[in-house]
Design a protein around this motif. Structure first.
Motif, PDB file in Angstrom:
ATOM      1  N   PRO A  32       0.809  -1.008   0.061  1.00 25.81           N
ATOM      2  CA  PRO A  32       0.055  -0.857  -0.281  1.00 25.81           C
ATOM      3  C   PRO A  32       1.083   1.197  -0.173  1.00 25.81           C
ATOM      4  CG  PRO A  32      -0.573  -1.172   2.233  1.00 25.81           C
ATOM      5  CD  PRO A  32       0.992  -2.355   1.482  1.00 25.81           C
ATOM      6  N   PRO A  86      -9.452   8.674   1.020  1.00 24.06           N
ATOM      7  CA  PRO A  86      -9.768   7.064   1.205  1.00 24.06           C
ATOM      8  C   PRO A  86     -10.546   6.720  -0.072  1.00 24.06           C
ATOM      9  CG  PRO A  86     -10.198   7.807   3.007  1.00 24.06           C
ATOM     10  CD  PRO A  86     -10.127   8.292   2.242  1.00 24.06           C
ATOM     11  N   LEU A  87     -10.736   5.330  -0.857  1.00 27.73           N
ATOM     12  CA  LEU A  87     -11.179   5.554  -1.902  1.00 27.73           C
ATOM     13  C   LEU A  87     -12.963   5.424  -1.671  1.00 27.73           C
ATOM     14  CD1 LEU A  87     -11.051   4.272  -5.428  1.00 27.73           C
ATOM     15  CD2 LEU A  87     -11.269   2.093  -4.115  1.00 27.73           C
ATOM     16  N   THR A 108      -7.878   5.129  -6.905  1.00 29.48           N
ATOM     17  CA  THR A 108      -6.861   4.182  -5.796  1.00 29.48           C
ATOM     18  C   THR A 108      -5.373   4.581  -6.136  1.00 29.48           C
ATOM     19  OG1 THR A 108      -8.393   1.946  -5.531  1.00 29.48           O
ATOM     20  CG2 THR A 108      -5.601   1.780  -5.698  1.00 29.48           C
ATOM     21  N   TYR A 110      -1.185   4.622  -7.411  1.00 31.73           N
ATOM     22  CA  TYR A 110      -0.505   3.157  -7.930  1.00 31.73           C
ATOM     23  C   TYR A 110       0.332   4.692  -8.333  1.00 31.73           C
ATOM     24  CZ  TYR A 110      -1.913   7.231 -12.094  1.00 31.73           C
ATOM     25  OH  TYR A 110      -2.165   7.381 -12.452  1.00 31.73           O
ATOM     26  N   ARG A 118      -2.596   9.180  -8.413  1.00 29.00           N
ATOM     27  CA  ARG A 118      -4.230   9.096  -7.943  1.00 29.00           C
ATOM     28  C   ARG A 118      -4.836   9.980  -9.426  1.00 29.00           C
ATOM     29  NH1 ARG A 118      -5.324   9.693  -1.861  1.00 29.00           N
ATOM     30  NH2 ARG A 118      -6.360   7.263  -2.220  1.00 29.00           N
TER      31      ARG A 118
END
Length: 149
Positions: A32, A86-87, A108, A110, A118
């Protein structure tokens, strides 16, 4: 005795298989992303963190019709969404000097190279008209976010 040995063999095989699968999932697993602490963006002053957003992802003509304090509120909301949301959670803003408002939702996190990135969407109502911008941004080492063109 043969049944006991057979049960023991099955149990040993199952335990070994579980250990192997557990080892495989931790090796090469996607870690994460964590976004380190950054000082909060200033509203009402020049701040490199907000300036790096290059006006944000809303259409320029819509943003240019906002007052400077409202432009900074919209950018600060984009920054907060990219940095902390957060998503599935949106970050909302409301104009200080107008009826403008909006909200940002992010995807999310990446990685591109060594940068955390993002995708995000900013929907707003400016001068009574709905506007929308979509894009992606990557986080710089200084904590600022730069939109991808």
């Amino acid at each position: 005795m043969a049944t006991l040995f057979s049960s023991f063999s099955k149990l040993t095989f199952a335990a070994g298989l579980l250990a192997a699968v557990a080892g495989c999932t931790s090796i090469g697993a996607v870690k994460p992303l964590s976004f380190g602490p950054v000082s909060a963006p200033k509203i009402g002053g020049s701040d490199a963190i907000l300036v790096s957003l290059n006006g944000g992802i809303l259409p320029k003509e819509a943003v240019n019709s906002l007052t400077k304090p409202d432009q900074l509120r919209a950018l600060a909301a984009e920054y907060q969404a990219l940095e902390k949301a957060p998503l599935g959670q949106t970050v909302a803003w409301k104009g200080q000097t107008s009826n403008a408002s909006g909200e940002i939702s992010v995807g999310t996190p990446y990685q591109v190279g060594r940068q955390n990135c993002r995708q995000y969407t900013h929907t707003a109502t400016i001068k009574g008209a709905p506007v929308k911008g979509q894009g992606a941004a990557c986080r710089n080492e200084d904590g600022s976010w730069t939109p991808l063109s």
